[in-house]
Write an enzyme that holds these catalytic residues in place. Structure first.
Site, PDB file in Angstrom:
ATOM      1  N   GLU A   1      43.210  -8.865 -16.152  1.00 33.40           N
ATOM      2  CA  GLU A   1      42.392  -7.480 -16.882  1.00 33.40           C
ATOM      3  C   GLU A   1      42.370  -7.866 -18.299  1.00 33.40           C
ATOM      4  O   GLU A   1      41.760  -7.627 -19.208  1.00 33.40           O
ATOM      5  CB  GLU A   1      43.400  -6.228 -16.671  1.00 33.40           C
ATOM      6  CG  GLU A   1      43.061  -4.976 -17.458  1.00 33.40           C
ATOM      7  CD  GLU A   1      41.415  -4.622 -17.223  1.00 33.40           C
ATOM      8  OE1 GLU A   1      40.889  -3.716 -18.125  1.00 33.40           O
ATOM      9  OE2 GLU A   1      40.917  -5.066 -16.233  1.00 33.40           O
TER      10      GLU A   1
ATOM     11  N   LYS B   1      39.090  -8.059 -20.543  1.00 26.94           N
ATOM     12  CA  LYS B   1      38.841  -7.392 -22.021  1.00 26.94           C
ATOM     13  C   LYS B   1      38.574  -8.307 -23.006  1.00 26.94           C
ATOM     14  O   LYS B   1      37.606  -7.852 -23.697  1.00 26.94           O
ATOM     15  CB  LYS B   1      40.136  -6.582 -22.002  1.00 26.94           C
ATOM     16  CG  LYS B   1      40.281  -5.300 -21.242  1.00 26.94           C
ATOM     17  CD  LYS B   1      39.310  -4.332 -21.791  1.00 26.94           C
ATOM     18  CE  LYS B   1      39.149  -3.526 -20.570  1.00 26.94           C
ATOM     19  NZ  LYS B   1      38.564  -3.964 -19.419  1.00 26.94           N
TER      20      LYS B   1
ATOM     21  N   HIS C   1      48.558 -25.783 -10.796  1.00 26.05           N
ATOM     22  CA  HIS C   1      47.936 -26.182  -9.743  1.00 26.05           C
ATOM     23  C   HIS C   1      46.327 -26.515 -10.247  1.00 26.05           C
ATOM     24  O   HIS C   1      45.228 -26.271  -9.324  1.00 26.05           O
ATOM     25  CB  HIS C   1      47.719 -25.401  -8.625  1.00 26.05           C
ATOM     26  CG  HIS C   1      49.254 -25.340  -7.811  1.00 26.05           C
ATOM     27  ND1 HIS C   1      49.516 -26.542  -7.246  1.00 26.05           N
ATOM     28  CD2 HIS C   1      49.948 -24.446  -7.789  1.00 26.05           C
ATOM     29  CE1 HIS C   1      50.898 -26.082  -6.836  1.00 26.05           C
ATOM     30  NE2 HIS C   1      51.056 -24.880  -7.061  1.00 26.05           N
TER      31      HIS C   1
ATOM     32  N   CYS D   1      19.459   2.443 -17.794  1.00 26.83           N
ATOM     33  CA  CYS D   1      20.593   3.021 -17.899  1.00 26.83           C
ATOM     34  C   CYS D   1      20.746   4.375 -18.076  1.00 26.83           C
ATOM     35  O   CYS D   1      21.384   5.233 -17.604  1.00 26.83           O
ATOM     36  CB  CYS D   1      21.505   2.084 -18.838  1.00 26.83           C
ATOM     37  SG  CYS D   1      23.380   2.233 -18.489  1.00 26.83           S
TER      38      CYS D   1
ATOM     39  N   ARG E   1      26.741   3.576 -22.445  1.00 26.22           N
ATOM     40  CA  ARG E   1      26.428   3.343 -21.112  1.00 26.22           C
ATOM     41  C   ARG E   1      26.055   1.848 -21.240  1.00 26.22           C
ATOM     42  O   ARG E   1      26.127   1.108 -20.232  1.00 26.22           O
ATOM     43  CB  ARG E   1      25.341   4.048 -20.365  1.00 26.22           C
ATOM     44  CG  ARG E   1      25.808   5.516 -20.216  1.00 26.22           C
ATOM     45  CD  ARG E   1      24.768   6.447 -19.769  1.00 26.22           C
ATOM     46  NE  ARG E   1      24.172   5.973 -18.241  1.00 26.22           N
ATOM     47  CZ  ARG E   1      24.723   6.516 -17.164  1.00 26.22           C
ATOM     48  NH1 ARG E   1      25.563   7.248 -16.889  1.00 26.22           N
ATOM     49  NH2 ARG E   1      24.045   6.074 -15.951  1.00 26.22           N
TER      50      ARG E   1
ATOM     51  N   TRP F   1      18.696  -1.009 -19.418  1.00 29.37           N
ATOM     52  CA  TRP F   1      19.678  -2.187 -19.022  1.00 29.37           C
ATOM     53  C   TRP F   1      18.635  -2.994 -18.253  1.00 29.37           C
ATOM     54  O   TRP F   1      18.425  -2.509 -17.052  1.00 29.37           O
ATOM     55  CB  TRP F   1      20.984  -1.694 -18.539  1.00 29.37           C
ATOM     56  CG  TRP F   1      21.818  -2.778 -18.561  1.00 29.37           C
ATOM     57  CD1 TRP F   1      22.622  -3.537 -19.351  1.00 29.37           C
ATOM     58  CD2 TRP F   1      22.196  -3.625 -17.067  1.00 29.37           C
ATOM     59  NE1 TRP F   1      23.214  -4.309 -18.896  1.00 29.37           N
ATOM     60  CE2 TRP F   1      23.043  -4.556 -17.664  1.00 29.37           C
ATOM     61  CE3 TRP F   1      21.594  -3.605 -15.965  1.00 29.37           C
ATOM     62  CZ2 TRP F   1      23.714  -5.323 -16.693  1.00 29.37           C
ATOM     63  CZ3 TRP F   1      22.074  -4.308 -14.949  1.00 29.37           C
ATOM     64  CH2 TRP F   1      23.166  -5.076 -15.156  1.00 29.37           C
TER      65      TRP F   1
ATOM     66  N   ASN G   1      15.953   4.938 -13.525  1.00 27.14           N
ATOM     67  CA  ASN G   1      17.232   4.152 -13.381  1.00 27.14           C
ATOM     68  C   ASN G   1      17.417   3.767 -11.868  1.00 27.14           C
ATOM     69  O   ASN G   1      17.032   4.662 -10.991  1.00 27.14           O
ATOM     70  CB  ASN G   1      18.573   4.851 -13.719  1.00 27.14           C
ATOM     71  CG  ASN G   1      18.923   5.130 -15.024  1.00 27.14           C
ATOM     72  OD1 ASN G   1      18.176   4.733 -15.820  1.00 27.14           O
ATOM     73  ND2 ASN G   1      19.641   6.181 -15.291  1.00 27.14           N
ATOM     74  N   GLY G   2      17.745   2.547 -11.588  1.00 33.88           N
ATOM     75  CA  GLY G   2      17.982   2.099 -10.184  1.00 33.88           C
ATOM     76  C   GLY G   2      17.110   0.819 -10.199  1.00 33.88           C
ATOM     77  O   GLY G   2      16.656   0.091 -11.099  1.00 33.88           O
TER      78      GLY G   2
ATOM     79  N   LYS H   1      28.079   0.693 -18.808  1.00 33.16           N
ATOM     80  CA  LYS H   1      29.175   1.527 -18.451  1.00 33.16           C
ATOM     81  C   LYS H   1      29.353   1.922 -16.856  1.00 33.16           C
ATOM     82  O   LYS H   1      30.222   1.897 -16.273  1.00 33.16           O
ATOM     83  CB  LYS H   1      29.306   2.867 -19.010  1.00 33.16           C
ATOM     84  CG  LYS H   1      30.638   3.499 -19.017  1.00 33.16           C
ATOM     85  CD  LYS H   1      31.748   2.716 -19.368  1.00 33.16           C
ATOM     86  CE  LYS H   1      32.952   3.780 -19.335  1.00 33.16           C
ATOM     87  NZ  LYS H   1      34.186   2.873 -19.634  1.00 33.16           N
TER      88      LYS H   1
ATOM     89  N   GLU I   1      34.897  -9.295 -22.008  1.00 36.27           N
ATOM     90  CA  GLU I   1      33.653  -8.386 -22.160  1.00 36.27           C
ATOM     91  C   GLU I   1      33.154  -8.152 -23.898  1.00 36.27           C
ATOM     92  O   GLU I   1      32.438  -7.897 -24.033  1.00 36.27           O
ATOM     93  CB  GLU I   1      34.313  -7.038 -21.612  1.00 36.27           C
ATOM     94  CG  GLU I   1      34.340  -7.074 -20.074  1.00 36.27           C
ATOM     95  CD  GLU I   1      34.885  -5.677 -19.688  1.00 36.27           C
ATOM     96  OE1 GLU I   1      34.441  -5.312 -18.594  1.00 36.27           O
ATOM     97  OE2 GLU I   1      36.165  -5.156 -20.160  1.00 36.27           O
TER      98      GLU I   1
END
Length: 608
Positions: free
Chosen positions: A481, A485, A504, A2, A27, A74, A100-101, A603, A488
């Site tokens: 949202e 939150k 339903h 990360c 991050r 990460w 990273n990647g 992040k 998370e």
């Protein structure tokens, strides 16, 4: 991924690298490591866990080195263990790499390297890069990195040091951001500008397919094809203070309370009361496309996708142009109906989200005009678009987005106003919208004064295992949202639904242990939402309601009410989301969660 930081200069490197890693903690990561040059060999230390643990391990080591690289990881390939943490080294321990990647052909490369006699020691994809460099090294580190990367499929932002090159860092980028910092007599590389800002504001953003060799005298940039690039020096506009907590207990809380300021920044200089419209310089060259557009696509991920859903409601109401909101990760893998009469808006706080960038490029390939809504100036998405609008929220450090979300909504309202005035909205109606927009920052400030009241509500609910968030119209995306939150940062299971959809399916879940958060403001669907509240109460569900200030009817029916000031329907999400941010924050802190660094999250997601 990360976080990456590297340094070459005249100062001891370890404190600079450790401090840089701390500035990258926002991050999200699960392990950390460092590699520095010494006369007797590369010193590599890496640990699973926090940067503070790495710092403790480095304290007693008398290291005078002035060059090194460091990383927060990460996990993608391999569990978060000491062994799998970066940096990774070659067989002889003479080359160290941070990355990273994702290397997509790592399995094939591992087999190739094993056949060549290399001993790979970890489960990671990154380790193959160190061994590929070793395999191709013939005295020139930059050349060896270039050849190694020609054999790699995937994304990378990486930095490399070698025992045989005591004053050189080689770095490269393809799909994962890297920033170079020029401090005059010291130089930096990092995955974003946060570790660089305390030392210099002069930076260069590497482009995809570029490599840099950093030495004591500066950096040279070339492409994978060995074409030399003239560095374009840019100046970072934000201050060190903007990435400090400034007395708040967490970055997330600070950023929630910054929203009156960030919303003012989003509209500053962009409202034209005389003509009842918005002035957006980044879209000036595209007025013809904005006027003639036949369909609009909005793409993003996570919170940015939710902002896009609100933008869909705004744009369709004010322009009467059909709008589709696409998950960026799905858009690129199907056959979307996009052509030269399409405008594609790509929304990303970081401007580096891999899925969003890929969707943007796919839209452009099909002929669409690609416009960006970004926070980070100079980011990859900002540079890849045909134009766009910055949200000017300043650095957002908390992993769970708050101020960037509201700024994205505000910018979408400005874009909707601009396009609406081109097509269907009168001057007088435009002026009315502007008057409502100008009140929003102060109204957000009013809601923030309810922080203690919301904390008291959180005290009654933080031990619950499940939540349901319900809203209609403009506030259905806000319900999504709010649920996101809470998930998370508190790890409580939560779902968002349109309020009418509750019957339903989700209604089967409702009992006295299922809190239901309703966005029940006085808008065009208020009566319908009121009926939905009664449905929940009749099944012994506990209701928390976001209400319009002074609404006695709701207060008589619901024990837990959080009032917000009245505004026009299209702007209500800017107000209704604030109590949901605070509710999630306080529930998470009461549970003892680290709100700035929630587990498993990053992040800036620069992998698929």
């Amino acid at each position: 991924m990360c976080g990456i930081v590297g340094y070459i200069g005249k100062k001891p490197v370890v404190p600079i690298l450790i401090e840089g890693l701390k500035r990258l903690e926002y991050r999200g990561y699960d392990s950390a490591g460092i590699a520095v040059y010494s006369d007797t060999g590369l010193i590599v230390q890496k640990v699973a866990g926090r940067v503070s643990r790495l710092e403790d391990l480095m304290k007693d080591q008398q290291i005078r080195s002035k060059i090194g690289i460091a990383h927060t990881r990460w996990a993608t390939h391999g569990e978060p263990t000491d062994k799998n943490a970066h940096p990774h080294t070659d067989c002889k321990g003479r080359i160290a790499v941070v990355h990273n990647g994702i290397i997509e052909n790592c399995n094939a490369l591992r087999e190739y390297l094993k056949q060549k006699g290399h001993k790979l020691r970890t489960e990671t994809d990154t380790e193959v890069i160190a061994h590929l460099i070793e395999e191709n090294y013939e005295g020139n580190l930059l050349k060896a990195v270039r050849i190694a990367l020609s054999e790699v499929d995937g994304t990378y932002g990486l930095a490399v040091i070698s025992l045989d090159h005591p004053r050189e860092i080689v770095c490269a980028r393809n799909g994962s951001p890297l920033v170079l910092g020029d401090g005059g007599d010291e130089f930096f590389v990092a995955s974003d500008a946060a570790p660089i800002v305390p030392h210099t504001r002069q930076v260069v953003y590497l482009e995809d397919g570029e490599l840099a060799s950093i030495t004591d005298t500066g950096f040279t940039i070339t492409t994978l094809e060995e074409k030399e690039i003239t560095p374009k020096i840019e100046e970072i506009s934000w201050t060190l203070g903007q990435i400090e907590k400034e007395g708040f207990s967490s970055f997330m809380l600070k950023e929630i309370f910054e929203q009156p300021v960030t919303l003012r920044n989003a509209i500053r200089g962009r409202l034209n009361m005389t003509d009842g419209t918005a002035r957006l310089d980044g879209l000036d060259r595209h007025h013809e496309q904005l006027e003639r557009v036949e369909n609009i696509v909005i793409t993003g991920c996570g919170t940015a996708w939710h902002a896009g859903l609100i933008g869909e409601y705004m744009l369709e109401e004010m322009t009467r142009v059909p709008v589709e909101v696409e998950y960026a990760s799905e858009f690129r893998y199907r056959s979307p109906v996009v052509d030269s009469k399409t405008i594609l808006f790509a929304i990303s706080q970081s401007g580096e989200t891999t899925d969003t960038l890929a969707a943007l490029r796919e839209g452009k390939r099909r002929g669409a005009t690609a416009l960006g809504i970004c926070n980070v100036v100079g980011s990859t998405i900002a540079r890849a678009t045909d134009g766009g609008v910055y949200i000017h929220a300043g650095p957002e450090i908390g992993v769970a987005s708050t101020k960037a979300f509201t700024s994205q909504i505000m910018v979408l309202s400005l874009i909707s106003l601009l396009m609406g005035r081109m097509r269907t909205i009168s001057v007088d109606k435009g002026r009315g919208i502007i008057k409502a927009i100008e009140k929003i920052p102060d109204q957000v400030g009013q809601i923030l004064e309810l922080d203690k009241r919301i904390k008291d509500i959180a005290q009654d609910f933080y031990k619950k295992k499940n939540f349901l968030f319900l809203g209609r119209g403009y506030n259905f995306p806000v319900a999504l949202e709010g649920a996101l939150k809470l998930k998370e940062i508190s790890y409580i299971h939560a779902e968002g639904y349109p309020a009418a959809e509750m019957k339903h399916g989700p209604i089967a879940l409702i009992d006295e242990d299922m809190p239901v958060v309703f966005i029940a403001i006085r808008d065009c669907v208020f009566e319908k939402v009121l009926s939905n509240i009664e449905e929940v109460k009749s099944r012994k569900g506990v209701v928390i309601a976001i209400t319009t200030e002074g609404d006695k009817e709701i207060e008589s029916k619901v024990k837990y009410c959080i009032p917000i000031p009245k505004t026009i329907d299209i702007l209500t999400p800017l107000l209704t989301v604030i109590p949901l941010q605070l509710l999630a924050y306080h529930i998470a802190t009461l549970k003892g969660c680290d709100v700035d660094r929630p587990r498993n999250l990053a992040k800036s997601v620069t992998v698929e």
